[in-house]
Design a protein around this motif. Structure first.
Motif: not given
Length: 146
Positions: A5-8, A26-29, A57-65
């Motif tokens: 499950v994706c848990a925010n 586990l993520c947020q936003n 592990i993703r520091p910001r929204s938007g593209h993946f570059c």
């Protein structure tokens, strides 16, 4: 069958465990596509729940570059997750032409070991999905979220 499950949030993770999930990402936003959760939320899941926890592990929204600076921060987050006892991490690295960034993916897989690495929904943007899948497998990712 294994239910992930994706848990925010910590509460969402607890609810997933109560609902029978065996693993969480586990993520947020989530309204921003999902970002790295707080270390307090990670700590809660690792020490207060009995569920395998993978961390986005993703520091910001938007593209993946990701820039070199962003990649450095992501590496630090992976190392902290490893120290905390996380089961695995979920990442996704692309080039501007929407091919898999093999170099960054391999570096994260090596850095994360022995944790498992999942390549996340960045895969859905790849223009050559079959080649992308082969690249992801060759890099050592154990799972693919799509």
């Amino acid at each position: 069958m294994l239910l992930e499950v994706c848990a925010n949030s910590a509460q969402s993770a607890r609810n997933a465990q109560l609902g029978g999930a065996q693993r969480i990402e586990l993520c947020q936003n989530l309204n921003e596509g999902g970002l790295t959760p707080s270390f307090a939320a990670i700590d809660y899941c690792i020490n207060r729940l009995q569920i395998n926890t993978f961390v986005l592990i993703r520091p910001r929204s938007g593209h993946f570059c990701y820039s070199d600076e962003e990649f450095y921060l992501m590496c630090q987050e992976v190392q902290q997750c490893k120290r905390m006892g996380v089961s695995g991490v979920a990442v996704g690295f692309l080039h501007r032409d929407l091919s898999v960034d093999i170099k960054k993916t391999e570096q994260i897989v090596d850095l994360a070991a022995p944790m498992q690495v999942t390549f996340h929904r960045a895969f859905d943007l790849c223009v050559q999905p079959q080649k992308a899948l082969e690249d992801i497998i060759a890099c050592g990712c154990r799972r693919l979220l799509t």
